[in-house]
Design a protein around this motif. Structure first.
Motif, PDB file in Angstrom:
ATOM      1  N   LEU A  58      28.569  42.838 -15.522  1.00  0.00           N
ATOM      2  CA  LEU A  58      29.740  42.011 -15.808  1.00  0.00           C
ATOM      3  C   LEU A  58      30.934  42.637 -15.100  1.00  0.00           C
ATOM      4  CD1 LEU A  58      29.188  41.642 -19.673  1.00  0.00           C
ATOM      5  CD2 LEU A  58      28.408  40.078 -17.879  1.00  0.00           C
ATOM      6  N   ASP A  59      31.528  41.901 -14.173  1.00  0.00           N
ATOM      7  CA  ASP A  59      32.673  42.395 -13.404  1.00  0.00           C
ATOM      8  C   ASP A  59      33.928  42.287 -14.263  1.00  0.00           C
ATOM      9  OD1 ASP A  59      34.775  42.850 -11.697  1.00  0.00           O
ATOM     10  OD2 ASP A  59      34.091  41.473 -10.128  1.00  0.00           O
ATOM     11  N   TYR A  60      34.464  43.448 -14.685  1.00  0.00           N
ATOM     12  CA  TYR A  60      35.615  43.412 -15.593  1.00  0.00           C
ATOM     13  C   TYR A  60      36.878  42.858 -14.923  1.00  0.00           C
ATOM     14  CZ  TYR A  60      36.554  48.014 -13.443  1.00  0.00           C
ATOM     15  OH  TYR A  60      36.759  49.043 -12.548  1.00  0.00           O
ATOM     16  N   GLY A  61      36.872  42.770 -13.587  1.00  0.00           N
ATOM     17  CA  GLY A  61      38.038  42.239 -12.894  1.00  0.00           C
ATOM     18  C   GLY A  61      38.019  40.729 -12.759  1.00  0.00           C
ATOM     19  N   LYS A  62      36.891  40.120 -13.139  1.00  0.00           N
ATOM     20  CA  LYS A  62      36.698  38.689 -12.880  1.00  0.00           C
ATOM     21  C   LYS A  62      37.297  37.781 -13.963  1.00  0.00           C
ATOM     22  CE  LYS A  62      32.512  36.429 -12.049  1.00  0.00           C
ATOM     23  NZ  LYS A  62      31.135  36.570 -11.569  1.00  0.00           N
ATOM     24  N   ALA A  63      36.989  38.117 -15.200  1.00  0.00           N
ATOM     25  CA  ALA A  63      37.440  37.275 -16.326  1.00  0.00           C
ATOM     26  C   ALA A  63      37.365  38.120 -17.595  1.00  0.00           C
ATOM     27  CB  ALA A  63      36.529  36.051 -16.461  1.00  0.00           C
ATOM     28  N   PRO A  64      38.120  37.721 -18.649  1.00  0.00           N
ATOM     29  CA  PRO A  64      38.002  38.455 -19.918  1.00  0.00           C
ATOM     30  C   PRO A  64      36.535  38.530 -20.365  1.00  0.00           C
ATOM     31  CG  PRO A  64      39.816  36.888 -20.030  1.00  0.00           C
ATOM     32  CD  PRO A  64      39.089  36.622 -18.741  1.00  0.00           C
ATOM     33  N   LEU A  65      36.199  39.649 -20.959  1.00  0.00           N
ATOM     34  CA  LEU A  65      34.798  39.925 -21.307  1.00  0.00           C
ATOM     35  C   LEU A  65      34.212  38.864 -22.239  1.00  0.00           C
ATOM     36  CD1 LEU A  65      32.971  42.079 -20.307  1.00  0.00           C
ATOM     37  CD2 LEU A  65      33.678  43.549 -22.199  1.00  0.00           C
ATOM     38  N   GLU A  66      35.013  38.410 -23.219  1.00  0.00           N
ATOM     39  CA  GLU A  66      34.454  37.443 -24.176  1.00  0.00           C
ATOM     40  C   GLU A  66      34.119  36.111 -23.513  1.00  0.00           C
ATOM     41  OE1 GLU A  66      38.973  36.963 -25.104  1.00  0.00           O
ATOM     42  OE2 GLU A  66      37.622  38.517 -24.353  1.00  0.00           O
ATOM     43  N   GLN A  67      34.676  35.870 -22.322  1.00  0.00           N
ATOM     44  CA  GLN A  67      34.307  34.658 -21.577  1.00  0.00           C
ATOM     45  C   GLN A  67      32.998  34.861 -20.808  1.00  0.00           C
ATOM     46  OE1 GLN A  67      37.545  33.297 -19.069  1.00  0.00           O
ATOM     47  NE2 GLN A  67      39.016  33.399 -20.760  1.00  0.00           N
TER      48      GLN A  67
ATOM     49  N   SER B  86      33.517  40.163 -28.077  1.00  0.00           N
ATOM     50  CA  SER B  86      32.175  39.744 -27.651  1.00  0.00           C
ATOM     51  C   SER B  86      31.099  40.066 -28.681  1.00  0.00           C
ATOM     52  CB  SER B  86      31.801  40.427 -26.324  1.00  0.00           C
ATOM     53  OG  SER B  86      32.624  39.973 -25.278  1.00  0.00           O
ATOM     54  N   VAL B  87      31.472  40.829 -29.722  1.00  0.00           N
ATOM     55  CA  VAL B  87      30.483  41.286 -30.708  1.00  0.00           C
ATOM     56  C   VAL B  87      30.389  40.285 -31.841  1.00  0.00           C
ATOM     57  CG1 VAL B  87      29.827  43.194 -32.242  1.00  0.00           C
ATOM     58  CG2 VAL B  87      31.059  43.673 -30.110  1.00  0.00           C
ATOM     59  N   LYS B  88      29.161  39.962 -32.250  1.00  0.00           N
ATOM     60  CA  LYS B  88      29.010  38.982 -33.335  1.00  0.00           C
ATOM     61  C   LYS B  88      29.330  39.616 -34.691  1.00  0.00           C
ATOM     62  CE  LYS B  88      24.001  39.374 -34.176  1.00  0.00           C
ATOM     63  NZ  LYS B  88      22.723  38.720 -33.888  1.00  0.00           N
ATOM     64  N   ALA B  89      29.660  38.800 -35.656  1.00  0.00           N
ATOM     65  CA  ALA B  89      29.940  39.302 -37.011  1.00  0.00           C
ATOM     66  C   ALA B  89      28.727  40.080 -37.501  1.00  0.00           C
ATOM     67  CB  ALA B  89      30.243  38.139 -37.945  1.00  0.00           C
ATOM     68  N   GLY B  90      28.978  41.243 -38.095  1.00  0.00           N
ATOM     69  CA  GLY B  90      27.872  42.087 -38.547  1.00  0.00           C
ATOM     70  C   GLY B  90      27.301  42.960 -37.449  1.00  0.00           C
ATOM     71  N   GLY B  91      27.846  42.846 -36.235  1.00  0.00           N
ATOM     72  CA  GLY B  91      27.377  43.684 -35.119  1.00  0.00           C
ATOM     73  C   GLY B  91      27.766  45.139 -35.329  1.00  0.00           C
TER      74      GLY B  91
END
Length: 311
Positions: free
Chosen positions: A191-200, A223-228
């Motif tokens: 995942l390229d952190y310069g491309k788009a916000p991580l959660e996208q 990006s982490v699900k509930a309970g993660g």
């Protein structure tokens, strides 16, 4: 009388506060082994300690000049218990001292280096390898997990990707665009952190291994699900990440890597049987340790940086 050449932190501050010094060769106590160091790993904790930040700096503030280097590989000088002169060993040295020619290491912190593993490879494992392994274990990572590793191309990250893949997890890892191919080659979705916000780019993560902390670590929580589960490694920002995670219904905990000979042996064996590949981006001579610190604190290094200790 031979001397012990070391690269020491002379004051808290910029990399140029590291200076070469000569001291007497130390004398080991009963439960120590005198090791002639060949290679020392350079880790972010070294740079933070030198800058006067975190638990490491707090511990040594009254004992400067102090020689950093928490992982070291070399050769045993004298017979000592189960260790014989000439044995190749490596260890996670809690008291530091790896940036020097000679080191008194606790005998219970040392592992024998397998014949087909180089001392260069071995010296990468005590901090980065154990951090990766212990973080994944702390998060109870299993084969059904979707795992996100921040800074996947770095010293800890590139090992963590491989260990998580070996558990059968589905692995995603952040990197710059120039390191995306390297991260993919280890088996992760880059995942390229310069491309788009991580959660996208990724959602529903079960396990986040946060090797960045701060703003980056906090943003990744989206990006982490509930309970993660989250393990955040940088100690300085851990309280902030844990608090932000709780607000999202996510369980987060900090960690501090611990010496563990059994785990270190397992990592050495994984390198020996080619199930773990170590990337060494640069080996600097000890006298160029200032440049090694400039590199490591940039946060842009790929794999591991080592110091080669003059013999």
């Amino acid at each position: 009388m031979p001397k012990n050449l070391q690269l020491a932190i002379t004051a808290f501050g910029e990399p140029d506060t590291l200076k070469l010094q000569q001291t007497d060769i130390p004398t080991p106590s009963e439960d120590q082994v005198l090791v002639k160091v060949a290679f020392a790993g350079v880790n972010p904790i070294d740079a933070k300690t030198r800058a006067g930040l975190g638990w490491g700096a707090e511990k040594i503030k009254d004992s400067l000049p102090w020689t950093p280097g928490f992982d070291a590989a070399g050769v045993v000088v004298h017979d000592s218990g189960e260790f014989k002169a000439g044995d190749r060993v490596v260890g996670r040295i809690v008291e530091g001292g790896g940036y020097g020619q000679y080191l008194c290491a606790p005998s219970d912190a040392l592992s024998f280096v397998p014949e087909d593993v180089s001392l260069e490879q071995a010296s990468t494992l005590p901090v980065a390898g154990l951090t990766a392994l212990q973080a994944l274990e702390l998060a109870n990572t299993t084969k059904d997990d979707k795992v996100l590793i921040l800074a996947g191309a770095g010293g800890v990250g590139h090992i963590a990707i491989q260990l998580a893949k070996a558990k059968g997890a589905d692995v995603f890892a952040t990197s710059s665009s120039k390191n995306a191919e390297f991260v993919s080659s280890l088996g992760a979705t880059a995942l390229d952190y310069g491309k788009a916000p991580l959660e996208q780019q990724v959602q529903d993560i079960d396990v986040l291994i946060d090797l960045m902390g701060g703003d980056v670590g906090e943003a990744a929580l989206a990006s982490v699900k509930a309970g993660g589960r989250v393990v955040t490694v940088p100690t300085i920002t851990a309280p902030r990440i844990i608090e932000a995670a709780e607000k999202r219904g996510v369980i987060a905990q900090g960690m501090l890597v611990q010496p563990n000979v059994t785990q270190l042996d397992a990592l050495l064996n994984a390198v020996s049987d080619n199930s773990l590949t170590i990337e060494i981006s640069k080996i600097y001579p000890l006298e160029d340790g200032v440049q090694a610190h400039v590199d490591i604190q940039s946060g842009r290094t790929r794999g591991k940086i080592l110091l080669e200790i003059p013999q």
